[in-house]
Motif scaffolding. Sequence first.
Motif, PDB file in Angstrom:
ATOM      1  N   GLN A  12       2.639  -1.893   6.599  1.00  0.00           N
ATOM      2  CA  GLN A  12       1.600  -1.971   5.578  1.00  0.00           C
ATOM      3  C   GLN A  12       1.875  -0.916   4.517  1.00  0.00           C
ATOM      4  O   GLN A  12       2.283   0.199   4.824  1.00  0.00           O
ATOM      5  N   LEU A  13       1.604  -1.301   3.270  1.00  0.00           N
ATOM      6  CA  LEU A  13       1.835  -0.406   2.146  1.00  0.00           C
ATOM      7  C   LEU A  13       0.548  -0.213   1.366  1.00  0.00           C
ATOM      8  O   LEU A  13      -0.279  -1.128   1.297  1.00  0.00           O
ATOM      9  N   ALA A  19       3.754  -1.261  -5.327  1.00  0.00           N
ATOM     10  CA  ALA A  19       4.235  -1.300  -6.715  1.00  0.00           C
ATOM     11  C   ALA A  19       5.627  -0.694  -6.812  1.00  0.00           C
ATOM     12  O   ALA A  19       6.512  -1.255  -7.461  1.00  0.00           O
ATOM     13  N   ALA A  20       5.837   0.436  -6.167  1.00  0.00           N
ATOM     14  CA  ALA A  20       7.152   1.077  -6.180  1.00  0.00           C
ATOM     15  C   ALA A  20       8.189   0.202  -5.480  1.00  0.00           C
ATOM     16  O   ALA A  20       9.325   0.071  -5.932  1.00  0.00           O
ATOM     17  N   TYR A  21       7.794  -0.427  -4.397  1.00  0.00           N
ATOM     18  CA  TYR A  21       8.682  -1.267  -3.585  1.00  0.00           C
ATOM     19  C   TYR A  21       9.107  -2.529  -4.339  1.00  0.00           C
ATOM     20  O   TYR A  21      10.265  -2.918  -4.319  1.00  0.00           O
ATOM     21  N   SER A  22       8.144  -3.154  -5.037  1.00  0.00           N
ATOM     22  CA  SER A  22       8.396  -4.460  -5.634  1.00  0.00           C
ATOM     23  C   SER A  22       8.751  -4.423  -7.121  1.00  0.00           C
ATOM     24  O   SER A  22       9.312  -5.386  -7.637  1.00  0.00           O
ATOM     25  N   LEU A  42      -4.835  -6.501   3.639  1.00  0.00           N
ATOM     26  CA  LEU A  42      -5.520  -5.969   4.810  1.00  0.00           C
ATOM     27  C   LEU A  42      -6.498  -4.924   4.303  1.00  0.00           C
ATOM     28  O   LEU A  42      -6.104  -4.018   3.570  1.00  0.00           O
ATOM     29  N   HIS A  43      -7.765  -5.088   4.653  1.00  0.00           N
ATOM     30  CA  HIS A  43      -8.773  -4.102   4.274  1.00  0.00           C
ATOM     31  C   HIS A  43      -8.971  -3.149   5.443  1.00  0.00           C
ATOM     32  O   HIS A  43      -9.250  -3.577   6.552  1.00  0.00           O
ATOM     33  N   ILE A  50      -1.307  -3.590   1.794  1.00  0.00           N
ATOM     34  CA  ILE A  50      -0.473  -4.764   1.574  1.00  0.00           C
ATOM     35  C   ILE A  50       0.456  -4.936   2.773  1.00  0.00           C
ATOM     36  O   ILE A  50       1.197  -4.013   3.122  1.00  0.00           O
ATOM     37  N   LYS A  51       0.394  -6.101   3.402  1.00  0.00           N
ATOM     38  CA  LYS A  51       1.305  -6.402   4.513  1.00  0.00           C
ATOM     39  C   LYS A  51       2.670  -6.711   3.897  1.00  0.00           C
ATOM     40  O   LYS A  51       2.845  -7.727   3.226  1.00  0.00           O
TER      41      LYS A  51
END
Length: 65
Positions: A12-13, A19-22, A42-43, A50-51
């Motif tokens: 999970q991010l 944002a950095a990853y994608s 995921l809350h 983010i999964k």
Amino acid sequence: MDRTVPIYYKSQLTVEEAAAYSGIGQHKIRELAKREDADFILHCGRKLLIKRRKFDNYIERELVI
């Protein structure tokens, strides 16, 4: 000793990490998370996570975000 886990090992991010990853902006990720078909969120209390794997799949099958 630095115990930071690289993003690509996390399941999970945070929105900032996603944002950095994608390379997609934080605002756009928050917009995507509001969509009906957003199965990658995921809350955790008030925190939005983010999964990562599902987010990758979601992005791959979209033509336009």
